[in-house]
Write a protein that holds these residues in place. Structure first.
Motif, PDB file in Angstrom:
ATOM      1  N   ASP A 165       0.833  -1.205   0.000  1.00  0.00           N
ATOM      2  CA  ASP A 165       0.000   0.000   0.000  1.00  0.00           C
ATOM      3  C   ASP A 165       0.870   1.258   0.000  1.00  0.00           C
ATOM      4  O   ASP A 165       0.578   2.227  -0.690  1.00  0.00           O
ATOM      5  N   PHE A 166       1.908   1.231   0.836  1.00  0.00           N
ATOM      6  CA  PHE A 166       2.720   2.436   0.995  1.00  0.00           C
ATOM      7  C   PHE A 166       4.012   2.388   0.159  1.00  0.00           C
ATOM      8  O   PHE A 166       4.857   3.272   0.282  1.00  0.00           O
ATOM      9  N   LYS A 167       4.116   1.339  -0.654  1.00  0.00           N
ATOM     10  CA  LYS A 167       5.274   1.190  -1.556  1.00  0.00           C
ATOM     11  C   LYS A 167       6.593   1.385  -0.827  1.00  0.00           C
ATOM     12  O   LYS A 167       7.447   2.189  -1.204  1.00  0.00           O
ATOM     13  N   ILE A 168       6.730   0.599   0.252  1.00  0.00           N
ATOM     14  CA  ILE A 168       7.952   0.694   1.051  1.00  0.00           C
ATOM     15  C   ILE A 168       8.240  -0.682   1.631  1.00  0.00           C
ATOM     16  O   ILE A 168       7.310  -1.428   1.963  1.00  0.00           O
ATOM     17  N   ASP A 169       9.509  -1.014   1.735  1.00  0.00           N
ATOM     18  CA  ASP A 169       9.861  -2.310   2.301  1.00  0.00           C
ATOM     19  C   ASP A 169      10.126  -2.115   3.796  1.00  0.00           C
ATOM     20  O   ASP A 169      11.262  -2.152   4.237  1.00  0.00           O
ATOM     21  N   LEU A 170       9.053  -1.893   4.563  1.00  0.00           N
ATOM     22  CA  LEU A 170       9.233  -1.525   5.966  1.00  0.00           C
ATOM     23  C   LEU A 170       9.193  -2.733   6.894  1.00  0.00           C
ATOM     24  O   LEU A 170      10.058  -2.924   7.735  1.00  0.00           O
ATOM     25  N   LEU A 315      12.855   0.175  22.023  1.00  0.00           N
ATOM     26  CA  LEU A 315      13.069  -0.570  20.781  1.00  0.00           C
ATOM     27  C   LEU A 315      11.986  -0.294  19.742  1.00  0.00           C
ATOM     28  O   LEU A 315      12.252  -0.253  18.538  1.00  0.00           O
ATOM     29  N   SER A 316      10.734  -0.110  20.204  1.00  0.00           N
ATOM     30  CA  SER A 316       9.632   0.026  19.239  1.00  0.00           C
ATOM     31  C   SER A 316       9.406   1.475  18.806  1.00  0.00           C
ATOM     32  O   SER A 316       8.832   1.716  17.741  1.00  0.00           O
ATOM     33  N   GLU A 317       9.853   2.441  19.604  1.00  0.00           N
ATOM     34  CA  GLU A 317       9.549   3.841  19.262  1.00  0.00           C
ATOM     35  C   GLU A 317      10.074   4.270  17.892  1.00  0.00           C
ATOM     36  O   GLU A 317       9.332   4.893  17.127  1.00  0.00           O
ATOM     37  N   PRO A 318      11.308   3.916  17.533  1.00  0.00           N
ATOM     38  CA  PRO A 318      11.767   4.296  16.179  1.00  0.00           C
ATOM     39  C   PRO A 318      10.928   3.662  15.077  1.00  0.00           C
ATOM     40  O   PRO A 318      10.708   4.288  14.031  1.00  0.00           O
ATOM     41  N   VAL A 319      10.448   2.445  15.304  1.00  0.00           N
ATOM     42  CA  VAL A 319       9.614   1.782  14.293  1.00  0.00           C
ATOM     43  C   VAL A 319       8.289   2.522  14.159  1.00  0.00           C
ATOM     44  O   VAL A 319       7.824   2.817  13.051  1.00  0.00           O
ATOM     45  N   LEU A 320       7.685   2.873  15.306  1.00  0.00           N
ATOM     46  CA  LEU A 320       6.408   3.599  15.254  1.00  0.00           C
ATOM     47  C   LEU A 320       6.574   4.971  14.601  1.00  0.00           C
ATOM     48  O   LEU A 320       5.714   5.396  13.825  1.00  0.00           O
ATOM     49  N   ASP A 325       5.148   8.339  10.034  1.00  0.00           N
ATOM     50  CA  ASP A 325       5.641   9.121   8.903  1.00  0.00           C
ATOM     51  C   ASP A 325       5.087   8.609   7.581  1.00  0.00           C
ATOM     52  O   ASP A 325       4.559   9.357   6.765  1.00  0.00           O
ATOM     53  N   VAL A 326       5.236   7.295   7.410  1.00  0.00           N
ATOM     54  CA  VAL A 326       4.824   6.643   6.162  1.00  0.00           C
ATOM     55  C   VAL A 326       3.313   6.769   5.956  1.00  0.00           C
ATOM     56  O   VAL A 326       2.833   7.007   4.843  1.00  0.00           O
ATOM     57  N   VAL A 327       2.537   6.630   7.047  1.00  0.00           N
ATOM     58  CA  VAL A 327       1.084   6.675   6.950  1.00  0.00           C
ATOM     59  C   VAL A 327       0.596   8.101   6.655  1.00  0.00           C
ATOM     60  O   VAL A 327      -0.456   8.292   6.048  1.00  0.00           O
ATOM     61  N   GLY A 328       1.403   9.090   7.084  1.00  0.00           N
ATOM     62  CA  GLY A 328       1.019  10.475   6.800  1.00  0.00           C
ATOM     63  C   GLY A 328       0.508  11.242   8.012  1.00  0.00           C
ATOM     64  O   GLY A 328      -0.216  12.222   7.869  1.00  0.00           O
ATOM     65  N   PHE A 329       0.832  10.792   9.209  1.00  0.00           N
ATOM     66  CA  PHE A 329       0.464  11.536  10.406  1.00  0.00           C
ATOM     67  C   PHE A 329       1.450  12.688  10.589  1.00  0.00           C
ATOM     68  O   PHE A 329       2.666  12.486  10.412  1.00  0.00           O
TER      69      PHE A 329
END
Ligand code: AMP
Ligand code: TRP
Length: 332
Positions: A165-170, A315-320, A325-329
Protein backbone atom coordinates in the motif's frame (compact mmCIF):
# COMPACT_ATOMS: atom_id res chain seq x y z
CA UNK A 1 19.25 -8.98 11.64
CA UNK A 2 17.20 -11.71 13.24
CA UNK A 3 14.90 -10.66 16.05
CA UNK A 4 12.84 -13.12 18.11
CA UNK A 5 9.46 -12.12 19.59
CA UNK A 6 6.76 -14.19 21.26
CA UNK A 7 3.87 -13.75 23.67
CA UNK A 8 1.78 -15.68 26.16
CA UNK A 9 -1.60 -14.67 27.55
CA UNK A 10 -1.90 -14.20 31.32
CA UNK A 11 -5.12 -16.20 31.51
CA UNK A 12 -4.09 -18.61 34.30
CA UNK A 13 -3.37 -22.36 34.43
CA UNK A 14 -0.07 -22.35 32.53
CA UNK A 15 0.34 -25.95 31.44
CA UNK A 16 2.65 -28.52 29.91
CA UNK A 17 1.51 -27.53 26.39
CA UNK A 18 2.60 -23.94 27.00
CA UNK A 19 5.90 -25.22 28.32
CA UNK A 20 6.73 -27.72 25.56
CA UNK A 21 5.16 -25.76 22.69
CA UNK A 22 6.52 -22.37 23.66
CA UNK A 23 8.41 -21.55 26.87
CA UNK A 24 11.03 -24.28 26.54
CA UNK A 25 11.89 -23.05 23.06
CA UNK A 26 12.08 -19.47 24.36
CA UNK A 27 14.75 -20.63 26.81
CA UNK A 28 16.78 -22.39 24.10
CA UNK A 29 16.69 -19.40 21.72
CA UNK A 30 18.24 -16.99 24.21
CA UNK A 31 21.62 -18.65 23.67
CA UNK A 32 21.75 -17.46 20.06
CA UNK A 33 19.59 -14.32 20.06
CA UNK A 34 18.46 -11.39 22.12
CA UNK A 35 14.75 -12.13 22.50
CA UNK A 36 11.62 -10.18 23.40
CA UNK A 37 9.04 -12.12 25.43
CA UNK A 38 5.75 -10.43 26.19
CA UNK A 39 2.94 -11.20 28.63
CA UNK A 40 0.00 -10.19 26.46
CA UNK A 41 -2.51 -8.70 28.91
CA UNK A 42 -4.28 -6.71 26.16
CA UNK A 43 -5.00 -10.02 24.43
CA UNK A 44 -6.20 -11.57 27.69
CA UNK A 45 -9.02 -9.03 28.11
CA UNK A 46 -10.55 -9.97 24.75
CA UNK A 47 -12.42 -12.39 27.05
CA UNK A 48 -13.54 -11.43 30.56
CA UNK A 49 -10.79 -11.42 33.22
CA UNK A 50 -11.26 -10.61 36.91
CA UNK A 51 -8.92 -7.60 37.45
CA UNK A 52 -7.10 -9.04 40.47
CA UNK A 53 -6.71 -12.40 38.75
CA UNK A 54 -5.31 -10.70 35.64
CA UNK A 55 -2.64 -8.95 37.72
CA UNK A 56 -1.80 -12.21 39.50
CA UNK A 57 -1.66 -14.17 36.25
CA UNK A 58 0.57 -11.54 34.61
CA UNK A 59 3.05 -11.95 37.47
CA UNK A 60 2.69 -15.73 37.27
CA UNK A 61 3.66 -15.90 33.58
CA UNK A 62 6.61 -13.61 34.36
CA UNK A 63 7.62 -15.98 37.17
CA UNK A 64 7.24 -18.97 34.81
CA UNK A 65 9.55 -17.36 32.24
CA UNK A 66 12.25 -16.68 34.82
CA UNK A 67 11.81 -20.03 36.61
CA UNK A 68 12.14 -21.86 33.29
CA UNK A 69 15.51 -20.20 32.71
CA UNK A 70 14.85 -17.08 30.64
CA UNK A 71 17.34 -14.46 31.82
CA UNK A 72 15.55 -11.10 32.21
CA UNK A 73 18.83 -9.20 31.93
CA UNK A 74 19.75 -10.78 28.59
CA UNK A 75 16.23 -10.70 27.12
CA UNK A 76 13.34 -8.26 27.30
CA UNK A 77 10.49 -9.60 29.46
CA UNK A 78 7.53 -7.23 29.83
CA UNK A 79 3.76 -6.84 29.88
CA UNK A 80 2.03 -5.69 26.69
CA UNK A 81 0.10 -2.85 28.37
CA UNK A 82 3.47 -1.47 29.52
CA UNK A 83 4.25 -0.38 25.96
CA UNK A 84 1.48 1.71 24.32
CA UNK A 85 3.09 1.22 20.89
CA UNK A 86 1.39 -2.19 20.56
CA UNK A 87 -2.12 -0.73 20.75
CA UNK A 88 -1.19 2.20 18.49
CA UNK A 89 0.19 -0.03 15.75
CA UNK A 90 -2.76 -2.42 16.17
CA UNK A 91 -5.13 0.42 15.28
CA UNK A 92 -3.23 1.05 12.08
CA UNK A 93 -3.36 -2.67 11.31
CA UNK A 94 -7.13 -2.65 11.97
CA UNK A 95 -7.19 -0.38 8.94
CA UNK A 96 -4.89 -2.61 6.87
CA UNK A 97 -6.35 -6.09 7.55
CA UNK A 98 -9.56 -7.01 5.69
CA UNK A 99 -12.74 -8.39 7.27
CA UNK A 100 -12.50 -11.36 4.93
CA UNK A 101 -9.10 -12.30 6.36
CA UNK A 102 -10.32 -12.22 9.95
CA UNK A 103 -13.45 -14.18 9.06
CA UNK A 104 -11.22 -17.12 8.19
CA UNK A 105 -9.54 -17.32 11.61
CA UNK A 106 -10.34 -20.74 13.09
CA UNK A 107 -9.36 -19.77 16.64
CA UNK A 108 -12.01 -17.04 16.69
CA UNK A 109 -14.62 -19.49 15.42
CA UNK A 110 -13.57 -22.10 18.02
CA UNK A 111 -13.65 -19.57 20.85
CA UNK A 112 -17.07 -18.06 20.07
CA UNK A 113 -18.86 -21.22 18.95
CA UNK A 114 -22.46 -20.37 18.18
CA UNK A 115 -22.29 -17.19 20.21
CA UNK A 116 -20.61 -14.94 17.65
CA UNK A 117 -22.88 -11.94 18.24
CA UNK A 118 -21.88 -11.77 21.91
CA UNK A 119 -18.09 -11.91 21.27
CA UNK A 120 -16.08 -8.76 21.95
CA UNK A 121 -14.81 -6.71 19.00
CA UNK A 122 -11.36 -7.17 20.57
CA UNK A 123 -11.58 -10.95 20.21
CA UNK A 124 -12.33 -10.52 16.52
CA UNK A 125 -9.45 -8.08 15.97
CA UNK A 126 -7.10 -10.18 18.15
CA UNK A 127 -4.81 -11.26 15.27
CA UNK A 128 -4.23 -7.62 14.24
CA UNK A 129 -2.93 -6.84 17.72
CA UNK A 130 -0.77 -9.94 17.54
CA UNK A 131 0.73 -8.73 14.25
CA UNK A 132 1.38 -5.35 15.91
CA UNK A 133 3.17 -7.05 18.84
CA UNK A 134 5.58 -8.67 16.44
CA UNK A 135 6.03 -5.94 13.84
CA UNK A 136 6.47 -3.09 16.35
CA UNK A 137 9.97 -4.58 16.75
CA UNK A 138 10.35 -5.68 13.12
CA UNK A 139 10.76 -9.15 14.60
CA UNK A 140 11.64 -11.84 12.07
CA UNK A 141 11.16 -15.14 13.96
CA UNK A 142 8.29 -16.12 16.23
CA UNK A 143 8.45 -19.30 18.37
CA UNK A 144 4.93 -20.63 19.04
CA UNK A 145 2.91 -23.84 19.27
CA UNK A 146 1.17 -25.26 16.21
CA UNK A 147 -2.16 -23.53 17.04
CA UNK A 148 -0.73 -20.07 16.24
CA UNK A 149 0.30 -20.86 12.66
CA UNK A 150 -2.75 -19.27 11.06
CA UNK A 151 -2.33 -16.07 13.07
CA UNK A 152 1.27 -15.81 11.90
CA UNK A 153 0.20 -16.22 8.28
CA UNK A 154 -2.15 -13.29 8.82
CA UNK A 155 0.76 -11.30 10.24
CA UNK A 156 2.65 -11.92 6.99
CA UNK A 157 -0.40 -10.79 4.98
CA UNK A 158 -0.64 -7.57 7.00
CA UNK A 159 3.08 -6.83 6.60
CA UNK A 160 2.86 -7.48 2.88
CA UNK A 161 -0.24 -5.32 2.35
CA UNK A 162 1.22 -2.47 4.39
CA UNK A 163 4.45 -2.61 2.37
CA UNK A 164 2.50 -2.74 -0.91
CA UNK A 165 0.00 0.00 0.00
CA UNK A 166 2.72 2.44 0.99
CA UNK A 167 5.27 1.19 -1.56
CA UNK A 168 7.95 0.69 1.05
CA UNK A 169 9.86 -2.31 2.30
CA UNK A 170 9.23 -1.53 5.97
CA UNK A 171 8.04 -4.71 7.65
CA UNK A 172 9.77 -8.10 7.36
CA UNK A 173 7.83 -11.25 6.44
CA UNK A 174 8.09 -13.24 9.64
CA UNK A 175 8.94 -16.92 9.99
CA UNK A 176 7.14 -19.10 12.55
CA UNK A 177 9.40 -21.33 14.66
CA UNK A 178 7.36 -24.40 15.55
CA UNK A 179 9.95 -26.61 17.22
CA UNK A 180 10.27 -29.99 18.95
CA UNK A 181 8.22 -33.21 19.17
CA UNK A 182 5.32 -31.66 21.15
CA UNK A 183 4.11 -28.62 19.22
CA UNK A 184 0.48 -29.55 19.87
CA UNK A 185 0.03 -31.21 23.25
CA UNK A 186 -3.41 -32.76 23.59
CA UNK A 187 -5.76 -33.04 26.58
CA UNK A 188 -5.08 -36.01 28.87
CA UNK A 189 -8.82 -36.75 28.85
CA UNK A 190 -9.46 -36.49 25.11
CA UNK A 191 -6.87 -37.12 22.41
CA UNK A 192 -8.87 -35.00 19.95
CA UNK A 193 -8.82 -31.79 22.06
CA UNK A 194 -5.87 -29.47 22.63
CA UNK A 195 -4.51 -29.21 26.18
CA UNK A 196 -5.93 -25.86 27.20
CA UNK A 197 -5.96 -23.36 30.06
CA UNK A 198 -9.72 -23.05 29.81
CA UNK A 199 -10.68 -26.75 29.92
CA UNK A 200 -13.04 -27.06 32.91
CA UNK A 201 -11.42 -30.38 33.87
CA UNK A 202 -8.15 -29.83 35.74
CA UNK A 203 -7.35 -33.50 35.02
CA UNK A 204 -7.08 -32.65 31.32
CA UNK A 205 -3.80 -30.78 31.82
CA UNK A 206 -0.56 -30.79 33.80
CA UNK A 207 -0.18 -27.32 35.31
CA UNK A 208 3.31 -25.93 35.77
CA UNK A 209 2.51 -25.49 39.45
CA UNK A 210 1.20 -29.07 40.02
CA UNK A 211 3.08 -31.00 42.70
CA UNK A 212 4.51 -34.47 42.09
CA UNK A 213 1.42 -36.27 43.46
CA UNK A 214 -0.90 -34.33 41.16
CA UNK A 215 1.35 -35.00 38.15
CA UNK A 216 1.50 -38.75 38.89
CA UNK A 217 -2.26 -38.93 39.48
CA UNK A 218 -3.13 -37.06 36.26
CA UNK A 219 -0.91 -39.29 34.12
CA UNK A 220 -2.28 -42.39 35.88
CA UNK A 221 -5.81 -41.28 34.98
CA UNK A 222 -4.89 -40.18 31.44
CA UNK A 223 -7.02 -41.79 28.78
CA UNK A 224 -5.29 -44.52 26.74
CA UNK A 225 -6.13 -47.55 24.65
CA UNK A 226 -5.60 -51.18 25.74
CA UNK A 227 -2.61 -51.97 23.52
CA UNK A 228 1.09 -51.93 24.36
CA UNK A 229 3.30 -49.14 22.98
CA UNK A 230 4.62 -49.76 19.47
CA UNK A 231 8.32 -49.72 18.65
CA UNK A 232 7.88 -47.61 15.46
CA UNK A 233 6.09 -44.21 15.01
CA UNK A 234 3.79 -45.83 12.39
CA UNK A 235 2.28 -47.89 15.22
CA UNK A 236 0.93 -44.68 16.80
CA UNK A 237 -1.35 -43.92 13.86
CA UNK A 238 -5.02 -43.90 14.82
CA UNK A 239 -3.98 -43.88 18.50
CA UNK A 240 -4.13 -40.16 19.41
CA UNK A 241 -3.88 -40.63 23.19
CA UNK A 242 -0.85 -42.92 22.89
CA UNK A 243 0.76 -40.57 20.33
CA UNK A 244 0.23 -37.64 22.70
CA UNK A 245 1.82 -39.34 25.73
CA UNK A 246 4.77 -40.56 23.67
CA UNK A 247 5.26 -37.05 22.21
CA UNK A 248 5.25 -35.61 25.74
CA UNK A 249 7.73 -38.25 26.89
CA UNK A 250 10.07 -37.56 23.95
CA UNK A 251 9.90 -33.80 24.45
CA UNK A 252 10.57 -34.06 28.19
CA UNK A 253 13.48 -36.46 27.57
CA UNK A 254 14.95 -34.17 24.92
CA UNK A 255 14.82 -36.86 22.21
CA UNK A 256 12.77 -37.64 19.08
CA UNK A 257 9.67 -39.88 18.99
CA UNK A 258 11.50 -42.71 17.12
CA UNK A 259 14.30 -42.58 19.72
CA UNK A 260 11.78 -42.65 22.56
CA UNK A 261 10.00 -45.65 21.05
CA UNK A 262 13.25 -47.58 20.80
CA UNK A 263 13.40 -47.20 24.54
CA UNK A 264 9.74 -47.64 25.59
CA UNK A 265 8.28 -49.71 22.68
CA UNK A 266 6.53 -52.88 23.89
CA UNK A 267 5.68 -51.43 27.33
CA UNK A 268 2.14 -51.53 28.70
CA UNK A 269 0.68 -48.18 29.79
CA UNK A 270 0.70 -49.40 33.39
CA UNK A 271 4.49 -49.55 33.14
CA UNK A 272 4.98 -46.48 30.93
CA UNK A 273 2.82 -43.99 32.86
CA UNK A 274 4.90 -44.01 36.09
CA UNK A 275 8.00 -43.49 33.95
CA UNK A 276 6.37 -40.57 32.19
CA UNK A 277 5.30 -39.09 35.53
CA UNK A 278 8.82 -39.46 36.88
CA UNK A 279 10.42 -37.53 34.05
CA UNK A 280 7.67 -34.87 34.15
CA UNK A 281 8.28 -34.36 37.88
CA UNK A 282 12.03 -34.15 37.28
CA UNK A 283 11.57 -31.40 34.65
CA UNK A 284 8.59 -29.48 36.07
CA UNK A 285 9.19 -29.89 39.82
CA UNK A 286 12.05 -27.37 40.07
CA UNK A 287 10.24 -24.92 37.78
CA UNK A 288 7.05 -25.04 39.87
CA UNK A 289 9.02 -24.57 43.09
CA UNK A 290 10.95 -21.60 41.68
CA UNK A 291 7.70 -20.07 40.41
CA UNK A 292 6.21 -20.25 43.93
CA UNK A 293 9.32 -18.60 45.36
CA UNK A 294 9.28 -15.79 42.78
CA UNK A 295 5.54 -15.24 43.18
CA UNK A 296 6.15 -14.40 46.83
CA UNK A 297 8.44 -11.56 45.69
CA UNK A 298 6.03 -9.28 43.85
CA UNK A 299 8.42 -6.33 44.12
CA UNK A 300 11.09 -8.21 42.16
CA UNK A 301 8.63 -9.39 39.47
CA UNK A 302 7.31 -5.85 39.05
CA UNK A 303 10.84 -4.49 38.70
CA UNK A 304 11.53 -6.98 35.90
CA UNK A 305 8.33 -5.90 34.10
CA UNK A 306 8.95 -2.19 34.56
CA UNK A 307 12.52 -2.44 33.31
CA UNK A 308 11.43 -4.71 30.43
CA UNK A 309 8.64 -2.33 29.39
CA UNK A 310 11.05 0.63 29.28
CA UNK A 311 13.49 -1.35 27.12
CA UNK A 312 10.66 -2.55 24.87
CA UNK A 313 9.44 1.03 24.34
CA UNK A 314 12.92 2.17 23.42
CA UNK A 315 13.07 -0.57 20.78
CA UNK A 316 9.63 0.03 19.24
CA UNK A 317 9.55 3.84 19.26
CA UNK A 318 11.77 4.30 16.18
CA UNK A 319 9.61 1.78 14.29
CA UNK A 320 6.41 3.60 15.25
CA UNK A 321 7.93 6.94 14.27
CA UNK A 322 8.74 5.50 10.85
CA UNK A 323 5.21 4.04 10.50
CA UNK A 324 3.53 7.34 11.50
CA UNK A 325 5.64 9.12 8.90
CA UNK A 326 4.82 6.64 6.16
CA UNK A 327 1.08 6.68 6.95
CA UNK A 328 1.02 10.47 6.80
CA UNK A 329 0.46 11.54 10.41
CA UNK A 330 1.82 15.00 11.22
CA UNK A 331 4.65 14.73 13.71
CA UNK A 332 4.15 17.26 16.47
P1 AMP B 1 -1.68 -19.16 25.11
O1 AMP B 1 -1.82 -19.93 26.36
O2 AMP B 1 -2.83 -19.35 24.20
O3 AMP B 1 -1.29 -17.74 25.30
O4 AMP B 1 -0.45 -19.82 24.35
C1 AMP B 1 0.90 -19.52 24.64
C2 AMP B 1 1.84 -20.36 23.81
O5 AMP B 1 1.69 -21.75 24.12
C3 AMP B 1 1.59 -20.26 22.29
O6 AMP B 1 2.82 -20.28 21.60
C4 AMP B 1 0.80 -21.50 21.98
O7 AMP B 1 0.95 -21.94 20.66
C5 AMP B 1 1.40 -22.50 22.96
N1 AMP B 1 0.43 -23.55 23.30
C6 AMP B 1 -0.77 -23.38 23.91
N2 AMP B 1 -1.40 -24.56 24.08
C7 AMP B 1 -0.57 -25.50 23.54
C8 AMP B 1 -0.65 -26.92 23.40
N3 AMP B 1 -1.69 -27.61 23.85
N4 AMP B 1 0.39 -27.56 22.82
C9 AMP B 1 1.48 -26.87 22.36
N5 AMP B 1 1.62 -25.54 22.47
C10 AMP B 1 0.61 -24.85 23.05
N1 TRP C 1 -2.01 -15.45 20.39
C1 TRP C 1 -0.94 -16.06 21.14
C2 TRP C 1 -1.50 -17.25 21.92
O1 TRP C 1 -2.58 -17.24 22.39
C3 TRP C 1 -0.28 -15.11 22.08
C4 TRP C 1 0.39 -13.98 21.36
C5 TRP C 1 0.01 -12.68 21.35
C6 TRP C 1 1.57 -14.06 20.57
N2 TRP C 1 0.86 -11.94 20.62
C7 TRP C 1 1.83 -12.74 20.12
C8 TRP C 1 2.40 -15.10 20.20
C9 TRP C 1 2.91 -12.45 19.28
C10 TRP C 1 3.49 -14.80 19.35
C11 TRP C 1 3.73 -13.50 18.91
O2 TRP C 1 -0.81 -18.20 22.09
Amino acid sequence: MEQIFSGIQPTGNLHLGNYLGAIRNFVALQDSYECIYCIVDLHAITQWQEPDELRRNTREVTAAFIASGIDPAKNVIFHQSGNPNHAELAWIFNCVARLGWLNRMTQFKDKVGKNREAASVGLYAYPNLMAADILAYKATHVPVGEDQKQHLELCRDIAQKFNNDFKIDLFPLIEPLILGPATRVMSLRDGAAKMSKSDPSDNSRINLTDDSDAIAKKFRRARTDPDALPSEPGGLEGRPEAANLVGIYAALSGCTVPDALRDIGGMQFSQFKPRLAEIAVAVLGPIGAEMQRLMADTAYIDTVLRDGAARARALSEPVLAQVFDVVGFVRS
